[in-house]
Write an enzyme that holds these catalytic residues in place. Sequence first.
Site, PDB file in Angstrom:
ATOM      1  CE  LYS A  10      -4.016  -2.140   2.292  1.00 32.77           C
ATOM      2  NZ  LYS A  10      -5.020  -1.986   3.394  1.00 32.77           N
ATOM      3  CG  PHE A  58     -13.375   1.472   6.973  1.00 32.60           C
ATOM      4  CD1 PHE A  58     -12.854   0.882   5.832  1.00 32.60           C
ATOM      5  CD2 PHE A  58     -14.169   0.694   7.812  1.00 32.60           C
ATOM      6  CE1 PHE A  58     -13.101  -0.442   5.528  1.00 32.60           C
ATOM      7  CE2 PHE A  58     -14.424  -0.641   7.522  1.00 32.60           C
ATOM      8  CZ  PHE A  58     -13.894  -1.212   6.373  1.00 32.60           C
ATOM      9  NE  ARG A  86      -6.957 -12.177   5.751  1.00 39.63           N
ATOM     10  CZ  ARG A  86      -7.349 -10.947   5.406  1.00 39.63           C
ATOM     11  NH1 ARG A  86      -7.466 -10.597   4.138  1.00 39.63           N
ATOM     12  NH2 ARG A  86      -7.642 -10.060   6.328  1.00 39.63           N
ATOM     13  CB  THR A  92      -7.435  -5.633   9.810  1.00 36.96           C
ATOM     14  OG1 THR A  92      -7.946  -6.793   9.151  1.00 36.96           O
ATOM     15  CG2 THR A  92      -7.750  -4.389   9.000  1.00 36.96           C
ATOM     16  NE  ARG A 103      -2.640  -5.600   6.980  1.00 37.25           N
ATOM     17  CZ  ARG A 103      -3.783  -6.146   6.595  1.00 37.25           C
ATOM     18  NH1 ARG A 103      -4.317  -7.140   7.305  1.00 37.25           N
ATOM     19  NH2 ARG A 103      -4.405  -5.717   5.522  1.00 37.25           N
ATOM     20  CG  ASN A 113      -3.776  -2.141   6.872  1.00 30.60           C
ATOM     21  OD1 ASN A 113      -3.680  -1.782   5.701  1.00 30.60           O
ATOM     22  ND2 ASN A 113      -4.768  -2.912   7.288  1.00 30.60           N
ATOM     23  CG  HIS A 116      -5.374  -6.163  -0.335  1.00 30.02           C
ATOM     24  ND1 HIS A 116      -6.599  -6.012   0.269  1.00 30.02           N
ATOM     25  CD2 HIS A 116      -5.539  -7.099  -1.318  1.00 30.02           C
ATOM     26  CE1 HIS A 116      -7.477  -6.818  -0.329  1.00 30.02           C
ATOM     27  NE2 HIS A 116      -6.864  -7.481  -1.289  1.00 30.02           N
TER      28      HIS A 116
END
Length: 140
Positions: A10, A58, A86, A92, A103, A113, A116
């Site tokens: 990100k 959000f 993941r 998250t 993260r 964060n 993705h």
Amino acid sequence: MKTRTLAIIKPDAVASGHTGKIISRITNEGFSILGSKQIKMNLSQAEGFYDIHRGKPFFEELTQFMSSGSCIVLALEKENAVKEWRNVIGATNPDEADEGTIRKLYAKDLGQNAVHGSDSAENGQKEIAYFFAEFELILN
Ligand code: ADP
Ligand code: MG
């Protein structure tokens, strides 16, 4: 069975110079990178990608953020790729992410964060198709 997940580095992580470390981590964790590229989404492209979250409180913050700078999108393949990725990226909210997860290491906060990951193999295929043409996915 090998499955696919979309990964995105990100804008916060790209701007902070974490791209190289995250790509090293991807290969060290045994993922095959079928495709990767740097992109900068406009707002409507970010809204399209996150359509599932439209209407949530959000949504505007998320889509503004995701269209605020460069991202790296990657199509990854591995046994059980969605769950494996993941596990590598963590929860998250970075405050709740396990030690050593991407993260935990690199996220700024719940919104910004760092990375993705797709949430199912089916969505992984759809999300990869959102960013990649079939001829951009190379099976070595
Ligand atoms: P994940 O990315 O772990 O699958 P979600 O699909 O629930 O998480 O949310 C998508 C993205 O929206 C998150 O990665 C995060 O950037 C952002 N987000 C989720 N919840 C919030 C929130 N409560 N406030 C701000 N941003 C959020
Ligand atoms: Mg999600």
